[in-house]
Every structure is written in C-alpha cells, then in structure tokens.
Design a protein around this motif. Structure first.
Motif, PDB file in Angstrom:
ATOM      1  N   HIS A  44      43.158  50.090  51.989  1.00  0.00           N
ATOM      2  CA  HIS A  44      43.100  51.240  51.090  1.00  0.00           C
ATOM      3  C   HIS A  44      41.708  51.441  50.501  1.00  0.00           C
ATOM      4  CE1 HIS A  44      47.407  52.002  51.244  1.00  0.00           C
ATOM      5  NE2 HIS A  44      47.641  50.713  51.039  1.00  0.00           N
ATOM      6  N   SER A  45      40.742  50.702  51.034  1.00  0.00           N
ATOM      7  CA  SER A  45      39.344  50.798  50.564  1.00  0.00           C
ATOM      8  C   SER A  45      39.237  50.534  49.071  1.00  0.00           C
ATOM      9  CB  SER A  45      38.758  52.177  50.907  1.00  0.00           C
ATOM     10  OG  SER A  45      38.770  52.392  52.306  1.00  0.00           O
ATOM     11  N   LEU A  46      40.023  49.570  48.600  1.00  0.00           N
ATOM     12  CA  LEU A  46      39.985  49.172  47.192  1.00  0.00           C
ATOM     13  C   LEU A  46      39.219  47.864  47.065  1.00  0.00           C
ATOM     14  CD1 LEU A  46      43.647  49.856  45.966  1.00  0.00           C
ATOM     15  CD2 LEU A  46      41.570  50.940  45.098  1.00  0.00           C
ATOM     16  N   PRO A  47      37.994  47.890  46.544  1.00  0.00           N
ATOM     17  CA  PRO A  47      37.294  46.626  46.320  1.00  0.00           C
ATOM     18  C   PRO A  47      38.000  45.795  45.246  1.00  0.00           C
ATOM     19  CG  PRO A  47      36.060  48.462  45.388  1.00  0.00           C
ATOM     20  CD  PRO A  47      37.203  49.058  46.154  1.00  0.00           C
ATOM     21  N   VAL A  48      37.947  44.478  45.418  1.00  0.00           N
ATOM     22  CA  VAL A  48      38.538  43.544  44.457  1.00  0.00           C
ATOM     23  C   VAL A  48      37.424  42.650  43.935  1.00  0.00           C
ATOM     24  CG1 VAL A  48      40.212  41.684  44.110  1.00  0.00           C
ATOM     25  CG2 VAL A  48      40.740  43.570  45.685  1.00  0.00           C
ATOM     26  N   VAL A  49      37.246  42.632  42.631  1.00  0.00           N
ATOM     27  CA  VAL A  49      36.209  41.800  42.017  1.00  0.00           C
ATOM     28  C   VAL A  49      36.867  40.801  41.073  1.00  0.00           C
ATOM     29  CG1 VAL A  49      34.316  43.447  42.227  1.00  0.00           C
ATOM     30  CG2 VAL A  49      35.843  43.588  40.255  1.00  0.00           C
ATOM     31  N   ARG A  50      36.181  39.715  40.813  1.00  0.00           N
ATOM     32  CA  ARG A  50      36.747  38.657  39.969  1.00  0.00           C
ATOM     33  C   ARG A  50      35.674  38.060  39.071  1.00  0.00           C
ATOM     34  NH1 ARG A  50      36.864  32.870  42.853  1.00  0.00           N
ATOM     35  NH2 ARG A  50      35.016  33.072  44.184  1.00  0.00           N
ATOM     36  N   VAL A  51      36.077  37.064  38.285  1.00  0.00           N
ATOM     37  CA  VAL A  51      35.154  36.294  37.443  1.00  0.00           C
ATOM     38  C   VAL A  51      35.129  34.884  38.025  1.00  0.00           C
ATOM     39  CG1 VAL A  51      34.573  35.585  35.101  1.00  0.00           C
ATOM     40  CG2 VAL A  51      35.883  37.675  35.469  1.00  0.00           C
ATOM     41  N   PRO A  52      34.177  34.585  38.887  1.00  0.00           N
ATOM     42  CA  PRO A  52      34.247  33.337  39.658  1.00  0.00           C
ATOM     43  C   PRO A  52      33.944  32.073  38.866  1.00  0.00           C
ATOM     44  CG  PRO A  52      32.230  34.499  40.158  1.00  0.00           C
ATOM     45  CD  PRO A  52      33.028  35.417  39.279  1.00  0.00           C
ATOM     46  N   ALA A  53      33.228  32.185  37.755  1.00  0.00           N
ATOM     47  CA  ALA A  53      32.762  30.944  37.104  1.00  0.00           C
ATOM     48  C   ALA A  53      32.717  31.068  35.593  1.00  0.00           C
ATOM     49  CB  ALA A  53      31.382  30.565  37.636  1.00  0.00           C
ATOM     50  N   TYR A  54      33.829  31.501  34.988  1.00  0.00           N
ATOM     51  CA  TYR A  54      33.833  31.554  33.527  1.00  0.00           C
ATOM     52  C   TYR A  54      33.988  30.138  32.986  1.00  0.00           C
ATOM     53  CZ  TYR A  54      38.884  31.248  34.229  1.00  0.00           C
ATOM     54  OH  TYR A  54      40.134  30.850  34.622  1.00  0.00           O
ATOM     55  N   SER A  55      33.073  29.705  32.203  1.00  0.00           N
ATOM     56  CA  SER A  55      33.079  28.403  31.535  1.00  0.00           C
ATOM     57  C   SER A  55      33.910  27.356  32.270  1.00  0.00           C
ATOM     58  CB  SER A  55      33.600  28.534  30.098  1.00  0.00           C
ATOM     59  OG  SER A  55      33.525  27.271  29.442  1.00  0.00           O
ATOM     60  N   PRO A  56      33.390  26.786  33.349  1.00  0.00           N
ATOM     61  CA  PRO A  56      34.135  25.721  34.021  1.00  0.00           C
ATOM     62  C   PRO A  56      34.409  24.539  33.098  1.00  0.00           C
ATOM     63  CG  PRO A  56      31.861  25.812  34.804  1.00  0.00           C
ATOM     64  CD  PRO A  56      32.082  27.044  33.989  1.00  0.00           C
ATOM     65  N   HIS A  57      33.601  24.424  32.043  1.00  0.00           N
ATOM     66  CA  HIS A  57      33.811  23.342  31.074  1.00  0.00           C
ATOM     67  C   HIS A  57      35.154  23.484  30.372  1.00  0.00           C
ATOM     68  CE1 HIS A  57      29.637  21.986  31.491  1.00  0.00           C
ATOM     69  NE2 HIS A  57      29.342  23.260  31.585  1.00  0.00           N
TER      70      HIS A  57
END
Length: 332
Positions: A90-103
């Motif tokens: 559907h040509s819908l890009p998917v974005v994420r938060v790959p590295a929010y405070s790994p601590h």
C-alpha cells in the motif's frame, strides 16, 4: 499534518504535547488500540502513531491507506505487530524509534533480577506488617555468577556491561557478535552451549519467525536446574505453558517478565475491579518465585523524551521529503 495516536496513555499525551510545540502537528489522541474495529478513527489523518499492542495487520493497513493515511509511525523499537509486506503493498512507510534509552530497559531487567534474588518485594510487604523475620528471604551473591544474554543489540549491550560491573561472567548469543563486548570480556557461544552454564538468562532479542518461542520445552530442559529467567523484550519469546511446567517441577528457579504473549488484553489497563480470565497469567501470578511487571521497562523520563522527539522527527522528515533513516522494511 494530522496524526491519529492510538493506545494513548496520560503520559503519552503529556510528553507528545510538550515536544510537539517544536513541530506543530495536529494530534488526535485515542485511548483505544488500533484494530479492525477502531481503524475508522484515523479518518482525516495523514499519519497514525501506534504502540506495541496495536494491531497493524493487512486489513487495518488496507483501510488506513483507503482513508488517506500516508505513514505509520511506531513509538517503540519492536515492529512484530506490523505486517510490513502489506504496508509495502500500500506504499505505506513504517518508521520506528530504534534506540530510545537502552539503559531504561536494561536497568529494569537488572531490577527484576535483583528483586527476585534478594526478595526485596517480599521484605517490603513483611515490614509493613511488622514482620521482621528473614526466613525465606535467602538470596545469592551475583558476583562470580554466570549471566547469559540472548541478543546483544543496544539494550543487550548495556545489560552486558552492567553485569560485568557486578563481577559476573557474561556469556552471549547473537547472530551478530559485538567486538567491543568481546574486548570487555563477554564470551559469545552457541545457544545450546550457553544455556547449561547460565545462573541467570536474560532475553534482549526481537520477536520474529526465528525467535518465536525461543524458550520452550527443549531449551528449558537444557538450562541449569534452579536458573533464573528474565524477559524484558517480547512476550512471544517464551512459551508460557512450557515455563509454567518448568516452574511447577522446580527446574526453573525464578522468572521475571515485563512482557507477556497475551498482554494485549491486559497491560496498560487498570483491571483491579475486573475478573481476569487469562488462566495462564493467573497461574504465573500464583508462584512465589515469579515477578511480573506490566511492560514498564521503557518507562523513564529519558526514554519517553526520546520516544517523543524521535517519533515526531520521523514524521517531520516524511513531510519534508527527507530520507527516513528509521524506516522498517520487509525482508525480501
């Protein structure tokens, strides 16, 4: 751009409204999760923002695209709840938060391990009832123990370094080994070789077709009797029925989980006035050597700040036609 937020909690609204002052998006917050039944709430929005238990399957994505939604923004690192192939169709890009405070997540895993070991949760309740006995609170020194880590991405790396700081022998398994961890003293080995040596096993890997039920009857049988298992990643990494049997037999010494494979209908809700009909989680809660938290590993001020900033930054990049550095694409 108008964004429809699903599975919104009060803290989501607070952090995103605060950081949206720098972006000036129009945001509609919905407490309900995104499902086939609620997808129409996104009508008129150009983007949806979803969390770990939202259902972003082929049916939902088709309806989102038909309504004019142009991008799906995950405010989390995991994306196992998104049908990436359908999104691409559907040509819908998917974005994420790959590295929010790994601590945040790594430190929560350590907190669960320490709580189970030294039984501080039980001691707290005893003292409040004026019971100052130490009977049943015996723990062990972490110093010198073998801690095994499955998955050495951002969170796993932080967890490894914390365990090295405790003076533990740290073993690891991952398809991509980290040279910096090796230099720090972490020993990589195959999973089958790692399991029998671990006093504590902590899971820090994503959920996919290769890791689904990574912890099952066979892998549990290979673990050292009395070992502790910690999972702060995804509930589906563990076959809950197998773990219950291992706890009943005494083979598994302790279990700490911040995630649960059926958490979608439980976590992030106040069910104190309801009857919980999930028999497996009720069985887990009955064990004295099990600690359950409700997906709170990410829940720090630093992590929520990064989640808001990166999520809104992802959407700004999309509106400006810039490269989506945090895009998730289907495996070919």
């Amino acid at each position: 751009m108008k964004i429809a937020f699903f599975s919104t909690q009060s803290y989501d609204k607070s952090f995103f409204e605060d950081h949206n002052r720098d972006f000036d998006f129009a945001i509609d917050f919905f407490e309900v999760p995104l499902t086939e039944q609620t997808v129409n709430l996104a009508a008129g929005a150009q983007a949806v923002c979803v969390f770990v238990n939202d259902r972003v399957n082929a049916v939902v994505l088709e309806k989102l695209a038909a309504q004019g939604v142009a991008i799906v923004a995950l405010r989390c690192a995991g994306f196992n709840n998104v049908d990436l192939a359908a999104a691409a169709r559907h040509s819908l890009p998917v974005v994420r938060v790959p590295a929010y405070s790994p601590h945040a997540v790594a430190e929560h895993a350590v907190a669960m391990m320490l709580t189970l070991n030294r039984k501080t949760h039980k001691a707290y309740n005893r003292i409040r009832e004026q019971n100052f006995s130490l009977a049943g609170l015996l723990g062990f020194d972490l110093f010198g123990k073998t801690v095994a880590v499955v998955g050495t991405g951002n969170i796993g790396q932080v967890f490894c370094r914390i365990m090295l700081g405790f003076g533990c022998r740290v073993l690891a398994y991952d398809v991509a080994e980290q040279d910096a961890l090796k230099q720090a003293g972490v020993i990589y080995m195959p999973l089958d070789a790692l399991l029998p040596q671990a006093d504590v096993l902590s899971l820090h890997c994503p959920l996919n077709e290769h890791t689904k039920y990574l912890i099952n009857d066979k892998t549990l049988a290979r673990m050292k009797p009395g070992a502790m298992l910690i999972n702060t990643s995804r509930g589906g990494l563990i076959d809950t029925r197998s773990v219950i049997q291992a706890l009943k037999s005494g083979h598994l010494g302790a279990l700490g989980v911040d995630v649960y494979e059926q958490e979608e209908s439980l976590f992030f809700r106040d069910l104190s006035d309801h009857i919980v009909t999930d028999d497996m989680i009720m069985r887990l809660m009955s064990f004295p050597n099990v600690l359950i938290t409700a997906h709170q590993g990410f829940f720090t001020q630093e992590a929520l700040t990064q989640i808001a900033q990166v999520t809104l930054g992802n959407l700004k990049a999309f509106t400006e036609g810039k490269p989506l550095t945090n895009a998730v694409r289907p495996n070919k």
